[in-house]
Design a protein around this motif. Sequence first.
Motif, PDB file in Angstrom:
ATOM      1  N   VAL A  72       0.850  -1.197   0.000  1.00 56.53           N
ATOM      2  CA  VAL A  72       0.000   0.000   0.000  1.00 56.53           C
ATOM      3  C   VAL A  72       0.882   1.242   0.000  1.00 56.53           C
ATOM      4  O   VAL A  72       0.636   2.184  -0.750  1.00 56.53           O
ATOM      5  N   TYR A  73       1.914   1.232   0.817  1.00 56.97           N
ATOM      6  CA  TYR A  73       2.814   2.378   0.894  1.00 56.97           C
ATOM      7  C   TYR A  73       3.555   2.602  -0.424  1.00 56.97           C
ATOM      8  O   TYR A  73       3.664   3.726  -0.907  1.00 56.97           O
ATOM      9  N   ALA A  74       4.051   1.512  -1.030  1.00 55.50           N
ATOM     10  CA  ALA A  74       4.849   1.609  -2.253  1.00 55.50           C
ATOM     11  C   ALA A  74       4.000   1.574  -3.521  1.00 55.50           C
ATOM     12  O   ALA A  74       4.554   1.626  -4.616  1.00 55.50           O
ATOM     13  N   GLN A  75       2.683   1.456  -3.384  1.00 53.46           N
ATOM     14  CA  GLN A  75       1.768   1.428  -4.527  1.00 53.46           C
ATOM     15  C   GLN A  75       2.080   0.262  -5.474  1.00 53.46           C
ATOM     16  O   GLN A  75       2.228   0.440  -6.682  1.00 53.46           O
ATOM     17  N   ILE A  76       2.190  -0.947  -4.912  1.00 55.11           N
ATOM     18  CA  ILE A  76       2.463  -2.157  -5.691  1.00 55.11           C
ATOM     19  C   ILE A  76       1.174  -2.978  -5.721  1.00 55.11           C
ATOM     20  O   ILE A  76       0.823  -3.628  -4.743  1.00 55.11           O
ATOM     21  N   TYR A  77       0.474  -2.954  -6.847  1.00 57.51           N
ATOM     22  CA  TYR A  77      -0.807  -3.660  -6.898  1.00 57.51           C
ATOM     23  C   TYR A  77      -0.626  -5.176  -6.908  1.00 57.51           C
ATOM     24  O   TYR A  77      -1.509  -5.901  -6.455  1.00 57.51           O
ATOM     25  N   GLU A  78       0.514  -5.675  -7.392  1.00 57.59           N
ATOM     26  CA  GLU A  78       0.757  -7.119  -7.368  1.00 57.59           C
ATOM     27  C   GLU A  78       0.802  -7.637  -5.935  1.00 57.59           C
ATOM     28  O   GLU A  78       0.380  -8.764  -5.658  1.00 57.59           O
ATOM     29  N   GLY A  79       1.334  -6.837  -5.023  1.00 53.67           N
ATOM     30  CA  GLY A  79       1.378  -7.222  -3.614  1.00 53.67           C
ATOM     31  C   GLY A  79      -0.010  -7.344  -3.018  1.00 53.67           C
ATOM     32  O   GLY A  79      -0.278  -8.251  -2.227  1.00 53.67           O
ATOM     33  N   LEU A  80      -0.900  -6.453  -3.411  1.00 52.31           N
ATOM     34  CA  LEU A  80      -2.270  -6.518  -2.919  1.00 52.31           C
ATOM     35  C   LEU A  80      -2.996  -7.731  -3.474  1.00 52.31           C
ATOM     36  O   LEU A  80      -3.756  -8.396  -2.755  1.00 52.31           O
ATOM     37  N   LEU A  81      -2.750  -8.047  -4.738  1.00 54.32           N
ATOM     38  CA  LEU A  81      -3.388  -9.222  -5.333  1.00 54.32           C
ATOM     39  C   LEU A  81      -2.833 -10.515  -4.744  1.00 54.32           C
ATOM     40  O   LEU A  81      -3.584 -11.466  -4.505  1.00 54.32           O
ATOM     41  N   SER A  82      -1.532 -10.566  -4.480  1.00 50.55           N
ATOM     42  CA  SER A  82      -0.964 -11.773  -3.871  1.00 50.55           C
ATOM     43  C   SER A  82      -1.479 -11.952  -2.448  1.00 50.55           C
ATOM     44  O   SER A  82      -1.715 -13.084  -2.013  1.00 50.55           O
ATOM     45  N   TYR A  83      -1.686 -10.849  -1.727  1.00 54.63           N
ATOM     46  CA  TYR A  83      -2.287 -10.936  -0.393  1.00 54.63           C
ATOM     47  C   TYR A  83      -3.699 -11.514  -0.487  1.00 54.63           C
ATOM     48  O   TYR A  83      -4.086 -12.366   0.314  1.00 54.63           O
ATOM     49  N   THR A  84      -4.470 -11.075  -1.467  1.00 57.80           N
ATOM     50  CA  THR A  84      -5.835 -11.568  -1.641  1.00 57.80           C
ATOM     51  C   THR A  84      -5.840 -13.069  -1.896  1.00 57.80           C
ATOM     52  O   THR A  84      -6.607 -13.813  -1.270  1.00 57.80           O
ATOM     53  N   ILE A  85      -4.974 -13.516  -2.786  1.00 52.00           N
ATOM     54  CA  ILE A  85      -4.897 -14.947  -3.088  1.00 52.00           C
ATOM     55  C   ILE A  85      -4.441 -15.726  -1.856  1.00 52.00           C
ATOM     56  O   ILE A  85      -4.976 -16.796  -1.551  1.00 52.00           O
ATOM     57  N   TRP A  86      -3.489 -15.173  -1.104  1.00 52.75           N
ATOM     58  CA  TRP A  86      -2.994 -15.875   0.077  1.00 52.75           C
ATOM     59  C   TRP A  86      -4.078 -15.992   1.149  1.00 52.75           C
ATOM     60  O   TRP A  86      -4.214 -17.051   1.770  1.00 52.75           O
ATOM     61  N   ILE A  87      -4.840 -14.947   1.385  1.00 53.26           N
ATOM     62  CA  ILE A  87      -5.872 -14.996   2.424  1.00 53.26           C
ATOM     63  C   ILE A  87      -6.931 -16.034   2.073  1.00 53.26           C
ATOM     64  O   ILE A  87      -7.409 -16.768   2.945  1.00 53.26           O
ATOM     65  N   ILE A  88      -7.284 -16.144   0.810  1.00 59.45           N
ATOM     66  CA  ILE A  88      -8.252 -17.165   0.397  1.00 59.45           C
ATOM     67  C   ILE A  88      -7.673 -18.564   0.650  1.00 59.45           C
ATOM     68  O   ILE A  88      -8.356 -19.447   1.179  1.00 59.45           O
ATOM     69  N   THR A  89      -6.401 -18.768   0.320  1.00 59.62           N
ATOM     70  CA  THR A  89      -5.736 -20.052   0.573  1.00 59.62           C
ATOM     71  C   THR A  89      -5.650 -20.335   2.066  1.00 59.62           C
ATOM     72  O   THR A  89      -5.902 -21.462   2.515  1.00 59.62           O
ATOM     73  N   TYR A  90      -5.311 -19.321   2.847  1.00 54.61           N
ATOM     74  CA  TYR A  90      -5.183 -19.448   4.296  1.00 54.61           C
ATOM     75  C   TYR A  90      -6.509 -19.870   4.933  1.00 54.61           C
ATOM     76  O   TYR A  90      -6.548 -20.801   5.737  1.00 54.61           O
ATOM     77  N   GLU A  91      -7.574 -19.213   4.565  1.00 53.47           N
ATOM     78  CA  GLU A  91      -8.875 -19.540   5.161  1.00 53.47           C
ATOM     79  C   GLU A  91      -9.375 -20.907   4.697  1.00 53.47           C
ATOM     80  O   GLU A  91      -9.995 -21.645   5.462  1.00 53.47           O
ATOM     81  N   ALA A  92      -9.104 -21.283   3.447  1.00 55.87           N
ATOM     82  CA  ALA A  92      -9.508 -22.616   2.962  1.00 55.87           C
ATOM     83  C   ALA A  92      -8.747 -23.716   3.703  1.00 55.87           C
ATOM     84  O   ALA A  92      -9.327 -24.740   4.081  1.00 55.87           O
ATOM     85  N   THR A  93      -7.461 -23.504   3.921  1.00 56.67           N
ATOM     86  CA  THR A  93      -6.668 -24.493   4.665  1.00 56.67           C
ATOM     87  C   THR A  93      -7.131 -24.589   6.106  1.00 56.67           C
ATOM     88  O   THR A  93      -7.238 -25.689   6.666  1.00 56.67           O
ATOM     89  N   ASN A  94      -7.413 -23.450   6.719  1.00 51.43           N
ATOM     90  CA  ASN A  94      -7.918 -23.476   8.092  1.00 51.43           C
ATOM     91  C   ASN A  94      -9.275 -24.165   8.178  1.00 51.43           C
ATOM     92  O   ASN A  94      -9.567 -24.841   9.165  1.00 51.43           O
ATOM     93  N   LEU A  95     -10.100 -24.014   7.162  1.00 55.02           N
ATOM     94  CA  LEU A  95     -11.378 -24.715   7.130  1.00 55.02           C
ATOM     95  C   LEU A  95     -11.162 -26.226   7.063  1.00 55.02           C
ATOM     96  O   LEU A  95     -11.836 -26.995   7.746  1.00 55.02           O
ATOM     97  N   ALA A  96     -10.189 -26.656   6.251  1.00 54.93           N
ATOM     98  CA  ALA A  96      -9.888 -28.083   6.152  1.00 54.93           C
ATOM     99  C   ALA A  96      -9.370 -28.637   7.482  1.00 54.93           C
ATOM    100  O   ALA A  96      -9.816 -29.705   7.938  1.00 54.93           O
TER     101      ALA A  96
END
Length: 177
Positions: A72-96
């Motif tokens: 957010v500070y450095a204005q890197i949109y790829e970082g925001l998208l990778s965070y989004t993908i990671w959070i979805i993976t994280y919550e799916a794994t925690n559900l399993a």
Amino acid sequence: MGTVLSGVFSLMATHMHLIFERKHLGNGNCTENFQTPGINVLGYFFICWSFRIVLFMSIITMVASCFLLYSVYAQIYEGLLSYTIWIITYEATNLAVQTLTDEFSVALVRAMRWFGWVARASLHCFWLYFVITQAQIIYQSKKQGNILTYHRRISLGSGDHPRRKSKIINFVQHYSE
């Protein structure tokens, strides 16, 4: 602002989740759990390694949350998208992990674990809206070459009107003569 709050929330929620799960997943007695009928190899892996899986995923989530704040500070949109993908993976794994280790918990602990997962996943979904919106804004600004767009007002009147000179220019010309 919502994106920064998302990173801070993710750090806090992951840390709290890790503290709670340490007490309830940390026993690691796999010999008894494998004797239960109906558990396949994947289920056995998740049951025996559940706390290690949660610990590993939580550490990566904390790093991803810090990277989100930097992105957010450095204005890197790829970082925001990778965070989004990671959070979805994280919550799916925690559900399993939650589903596969559910039968080995006491009813009250089971209810608290499900409440914690639903609350955390719901709030992650809520904050992901802001992360994705911020990623779109950053992507659009990079696509336009970081030039802020300027929207001129279009007059509704008919005909061209000559531009008026500034009073300051008239004032300077008056005294320079």
